[in-house]
Design a protein around this motif. Structure first.
Motif, PDB file in Angstrom:
ATOM      1  N   ILE A  27      45.355  38.557  45.407  1.00 37.10           N
ATOM      2  CA  ILE A  27      44.922  38.296  44.041  1.00 37.10           C
ATOM      3  C   ILE A  27      43.763  39.231  43.723  1.00 37.10           C
ATOM      4  O   ILE A  27      42.805  39.337  44.500  1.00 37.10           O
ATOM      5  N   VAL A  28      43.878  39.948  42.586  1.00 40.74           N
ATOM      6  CA  VAL A  28      42.812  40.846  42.131  1.00 40.74           C
ATOM      7  C   VAL A  28      42.151  40.209  40.919  1.00 40.74           C
ATOM      8  O   VAL A  28      42.836  39.724  40.006  1.00 40.74           O
ATOM      9  N   LEU A  29      40.790  40.192  40.920  1.00 43.95           N
ATOM     10  CA  LEU A  29      40.042  39.569  39.831  1.00 43.95           C
ATOM     11  C   LEU A  29      39.157  40.587  39.134  1.00 43.95           C
ATOM     12  O   LEU A  29      38.584  41.478  39.770  1.00 43.95           O
ATOM     13  N   TYR A  30      39.044  40.394  37.806  1.00 43.47           N
ATOM     14  CA  TYR A  30      38.020  41.128  37.056  1.00 43.47           C
ATOM     15  C   TYR A  30      36.643  40.630  37.478  1.00 43.47           C
ATOM     16  O   TYR A  30      36.513  39.568  38.104  1.00 43.47           O
ATOM     17  N   PRO A  31      35.584  41.359  37.124  1.00 40.79           N
ATOM     18  CA  PRO A  31      34.233  40.914  37.493  1.00 40.79           C
ATOM     19  C   PRO A  31      33.889  39.517  36.992  1.00 40.79           C
ATOM     20  O   PRO A  31      33.074  38.821  37.595  1.00 40.79           O
ATOM     21  N   ASP A  32      34.520  39.075  35.879  1.00 37.05           N
ATOM     22  CA  ASP A  32      34.190  37.751  35.343  1.00 37.05           C
ATOM     23  C   ASP A  32      35.059  36.649  35.929  1.00 37.05           C
ATOM     24  O   ASP A  32      34.987  35.493  35.505  1.00 37.05           O
ATOM     25  N   ARG A  77      26.321  35.122  40.373  1.00 34.71           N
ATOM     26  CA  ARG A  77      25.258  35.625  41.250  1.00 34.71           C
ATOM     27  C   ARG A  77      25.585  37.028  41.746  1.00 34.71           C
ATOM     28  O   ARG A  77      24.705  37.894  41.818  1.00 34.71           O
ATOM     29  N   PHE A  78      26.869  37.286  42.065  1.00 39.58           N
ATOM     30  CA  PHE A  78      27.239  38.621  42.539  1.00 39.58           C
ATOM     31  C   PHE A  78      27.070  39.656  41.430  1.00 39.58           C
ATOM     32  O   PHE A  78      26.570  40.766  41.675  1.00 39.58           O
ATOM     33  N   ASN A  79      27.482  39.319  40.222  1.00 39.94           N
ATOM     34  CA  ASN A  79      27.343  40.271  39.121  1.00 39.94           C
ATOM     35  C   ASN A  79      25.877  40.563  38.812  1.00 39.94           C
ATOM     36  O   ASN A  79      25.551  41.637  38.325  1.00 39.94           O
ATOM     37  N   ARG A  80      25.013  39.603  39.161  1.00 40.35           N
ATOM     38  CA  ARG A  80      23.595  39.765  38.883  1.00 40.35           C
ATOM     39  C   ARG A  80      22.873  40.473  40.027  1.00 40.35           C
ATOM     40  O   ARG A  80      21.970  41.293  39.802  1.00 40.35           O
ATOM     41  N   THR A  81      23.256  40.201  41.262  1.00 33.66           N
ATOM     42  CA  THR A  81      22.495  40.702  42.416  1.00 33.66           C
ATOM     43  C   THR A  81      23.307  41.583  43.358  1.00 33.66           C
ATOM     44  O   THR A  81      22.749  42.188  44.273  1.00 33.66           O
ATOM     45  N   GLU A 115      35.532  51.944  37.217  1.00 38.05           N
ATOM     46  CA  GLU A 115      34.728  52.329  36.071  1.00 38.05           C
ATOM     47  C   GLU A 115      33.321  51.750  36.152  1.00 38.05           C
ATOM     48  O   GLU A 115      32.783  51.216  35.183  1.00 38.05           O
ATOM     49  N   GLY A 116      32.747  51.843  37.335  1.00 37.53           N
ATOM     50  CA  GLY A 116      31.372  51.401  37.527  1.00 37.53           C
ATOM     51  C   GLY A 116      31.203  49.930  37.783  1.00 37.53           C
ATOM     52  O   GLY A 116      30.109  49.476  38.106  1.00 37.53           O
ATOM     53  N   ASP A 117      32.282  49.168  37.629  1.00 41.06           N
ATOM     54  CA  ASP A 117      32.196  47.729  37.882  1.00 41.06           C
ATOM     55  C   ASP A 117      32.948  47.386  39.161  1.00 41.06           C
ATOM     56  O   ASP A 117      33.849  48.102  39.589  1.00 41.06           O
ATOM     57  N   ASP A 118      32.559  46.248  39.734  1.00 37.61           N
ATOM     58  CA  ASP A 118      33.256  45.774  40.930  1.00 37.61           C
ATOM     59  C   ASP A 118      34.412  44.862  40.536  1.00 37.61           C
ATOM     60  O   ASP A 118      34.279  44.015  39.637  1.00 37.61           O
ATOM     61  N   ILE A 119      35.526  45.065  41.190  1.00 36.32           N
ATOM     62  CA  ILE A 119      36.617  44.104  41.077  1.00 36.32           C
ATOM     63  C   ILE A 119      36.774  43.430  42.445  1.00 36.32           C
ATOM     64  O   ILE A 119      36.392  43.979  43.470  1.00 36.32           O
ATOM     65  N   PHE A 120      37.307  42.248  42.445  1.00 36.58           N
ATOM     66  CA  PHE A 120      37.460  41.476  43.674  1.00 36.58           C
ATOM     67  C   PHE A 120      38.922  41.483  44.101  1.00 36.58           C
ATOM     68  O   PHE A 120      39.820  41.272  43.270  1.00 36.58           O
ATOM     69  N   VAL A 121      39.145  41.735  45.369  1.00 29.85           N
ATOM     70  CA  VAL A 121      40.494  41.695  45.933  1.00 29.85           C
ATOM     71  C   VAL A 121      40.499  40.611  47.014  1.00 29.85           C
ATOM     72  O   VAL A 121      39.764  40.713  48.009  1.00 29.85           O
ATOM     73  N   GLY A 122      41.298  39.594  46.801  1.00 25.78           N
ATOM     74  CA  GLY A 122      41.351  38.482  47.746  1.00 25.78           C
ATOM     75  C   GLY A 122      42.682  38.415  48.475  1.00 25.78           C
ATOM     76  O   GLY A 122      43.739  38.615  47.868  1.00 25.78           O
ATOM     77  N   PHE A 123      42.630  38.180  49.768  1.00 23.84           N
ATOM     78  CA  PHE A 123      43.817  37.983  50.599  1.00 23.84           C
ATOM     79  C   PHE A 123      43.817  36.521  51.061  1.00 23.84           C
ATOM     80  O   PHE A 123      42.860  36.063  51.688  1.00 23.84           O
ATOM     81  N   LEU A 124      44.884  35.803  50.723  1.00 26.60           N
ATOM     82  CA  LEU A 124      44.943  34.367  50.983  1.00 26.60           C
ATOM     83  C   LEU A 124      46.185  34.039  51.804  1.00 26.60           C
ATOM     84  O   LEU A 124      47.277  34.578  51.565  1.00 26.60           O
ATOM     85  N   ARG A 125      46.010  33.157  52.771  1.00 25.15           N
ATOM     86  CA  ARG A 125      47.135  32.766  53.632  1.00 25.15           C
ATOM     87  C   ARG A 125      47.176  31.238  53.729  1.00 25.15           C
ATOM     88  O   ARG A 125      46.171  30.598  54.053  1.00 25.15           O
ATOM     89  N   ASP A 126      48.337  30.675  53.473  1.00 26.07           N
ATOM     90  CA  ASP A 126      48.536  29.226  53.635  1.00 26.07           C
ATOM     91  C   ASP A 126      48.550  28.906  55.130  1.00 26.07           C
ATOM     92  O   ASP A 126      49.395  29.403  55.882  1.00 26.07           O
TER      93      ASP A 126
END
Length: 499
Positions: A27-32, A77-81, A115-126
């Motif tokens: 799952i890939v997430l935007y910064p928000d 908190r991550f977007n801030r710090t 583009e200068g922002d961080d995106i989150f990439v999550g790997f999840l396993r049941d």
């Protein structure tokens, strides 16, 4: 068919191979925290297809309600710090699927720049299957430990009540159920005992009171059903079951099983929880085995009680026989010319009786060397403060104990009449040790000092001959009497049975 990436993230095309070939949900997430990409495995695991989730906050989709606020605070908190405690490591948490079912997952999250922002990439396993396998292994380990503990207790304890308490404790630990109780069979009725296991700090007092008011005969209540079936019984809903008379106490499930001795029920153990729990067949197999183990405690206890009864009866009969021998001796020696002959004979019989008393206390298995010496001193009237015994705690087999008891009686009697204990200042020192050679051997030294001067006798009396010859032969060793000026010294060496 490949899933299209969001049109506003063309740079994510580099992740396309990962999304399509990964064995885990990605799952890939935007910064928000909104979903930017969602691979096929994520669809299978969570039940949402990609088009349904793109652009939606992840918190609304797979995060359990109790964790959503923490998730939002973490992103903010991550977007801030630019700091996060869960990045680049594996953690185990829970997630929910489209149907709202919560299950365990293993999660790892990393970040990438866009583009200068961080995106989150999550790997999840049941990890539901893995957790179930771990739980099964843990349960099997607990069951094995439970069987070992109860079996060990059955082999060691002499108390049937202790065995019942340990069994209640072990099964409550295994099941997580808070209440356990033991009933004993008396005639045709199971009688409630004071053996309870209660983790509820008195919350089960009403259950105790209700239990005391019921006569549990065959078929009555849970214990009666166990008695009737002679097998474990499980009640999934105690308040609704027509055969469970202790209603209105807030109980959910209950089960009971029999304790058997020689194929007969002698007790029933019952357990209670406040939750409704479906029958557990594996648990029923375990408690059936436990019932057999605890039953063996009573079988062994009864056997030991019978052995003690027979040993005491034998001791009584032996003493009766010795009394008869004394009576016969009294008639035999009444005209004897030798003064004190009858008294000496009685003393020797008393020494035999004393050895019997020491042995019978241990079911005729062994006798304490310290105790034999103490009894010999008391039997001949020696002042115990003038007799010092020093050596390791040693238990002797019956044959050695009887032989040494006779020897101690002769030595002690001689010391009181003629030796170191015949005046006010002498004493006797008895020291022994065990040495290893071809087998363990006892070396004991009887040393008298402070008494009248000693000279070797012109002739050896019966006592001396018995000690030097008969005792040596009986013990498979040697005995030496030395009549030293300062006092008698007796050296005894004897073979001891090996372990």
């Amino acid at each position: 068919m490949a899933h299209a990436l969001p049109h506003d993230l063309p740079m994510l095309k580099s992740l396309q191979p990962v999304l399509e070939t990964a064995l885990d949900a990605v799952i890939v997430l935007y910064p928000d925290g909104r979903v930017a990409a969602w691979n096929r495995v994520a669809e299978q695991v969570f039940g949402w297809n990609e088009q349904e989730v793109l652009g939606r906050p992840l918190a609304e989709l797979i995060i359990p309600p109790q964790h959503r606020d923490a998730h939002r605070r973490g992103i903010a908190r991550f977007n801030r710090t630019a700091k996060a405690s869960i990045l680049d490591r594996r953690i185990e948490i829970t997630a929910i699927n489209r149907a709202g079912h919560e299950f365990p997952i293993e999660l790892s999250i990393t970040t990438a720049k866009f583009e200068g922002d961080d995106i989150f990439v999550g790997f999840l396993r049941d990890i539901t299957t893995r957790r179930m396998a771990e739980a099964l292994l843990q349960r099997q380990a607990r069951e094995a430990q439970l069987l070992f503990e109860v079996t060990s207790l059955a082999a060691a304890t002499h108390s049937f009540e202790d065995a019942l308490r340990a069994c209640l404790q072990a099964i409550c630990d295994l099941t997580g159920w808070p209440l356990g109780h033991a009933l004993l069979l008396a005639g045709q009725e199971l009688v409630s005992t004071t053996v309870w296991h209660d983790e509820t700090d008195g919350a089960a007092d009403r259950l105790r009171e209700a239990t005391e008011q019921i006569r549990f005969t065959a078929g009555v209540g849970l214990p009666g059903m166990v008695l009737d079936a002679e097998d474990p019984i499980w009640i999934a809903d105690a308040d609704q079951d027509p055969h469970f008379p202790r209603k209105g106490l807030g109980l959910g499930a209950a089960f009971g099983f029999p304790i058997k001795s020689e194929g007969r029920i002698i007790a029933v153990l019952e357990f209670f929880t406040y939750d409704h729990v479906r029958p557990d067949e594996d648990l029923m197999l375990i408690v059936r085995a436990l019932g057999d183990q605890v039953g063996r405690v009573l079988e062994r206890k009864r056997t030991e009680e019978l052995q003690r009864l027979l040993a005491h009866e034998l001791n009584h009969r032996v003493k009766n026989m010795l009394s008869i021998v004394q009576s016969v001796a009294a008639q035999t020696f009444k005209d004897a010319a030798a003064p004190g002959a009858l008294r000496a004979f009685d003393g020797r019989l008393a020494a035999l009786a004393s050895a019997h008393d020491v042995l019978i206390a241990r079911n005729w298995e062994s006798a304490s060397l310290h105790e034999l010496i103490r009894k010999a001193g008391l039997g001949c009237g020696a002042d115990r403060d003038r007799v010092r015994a020093d050596g390791p705690d040693l238990r002797l087999d019956a044959r050695t104990a009887v032989a040494l008891s006779l020897a101690f009686h002769e030595l002690c009697t001689n010391a009181v009449k003629y030796g170191a204990l015949s005046n006010g200042g002498g004493r006797v020192d008895i020291e022994w040790s065990v040495h290893d050679g071809a087998g363990p051997r006892l070396r004991l030294v009887w040393r008298e000092q402070g008494g009248p001067p000693v000279a070797p006798p012109a002739t050896r009396g019966f006592g001396s001959r018995m000690i030097e010859r008969a005792l040596a032969a009986e013990l498979g060793g040697k005995v030496e009497l030395q009549f030293l000026p300062e006092g008698l010294r007796c050296l005894i060496e004897a073979s001891l049975p090996g372990d």
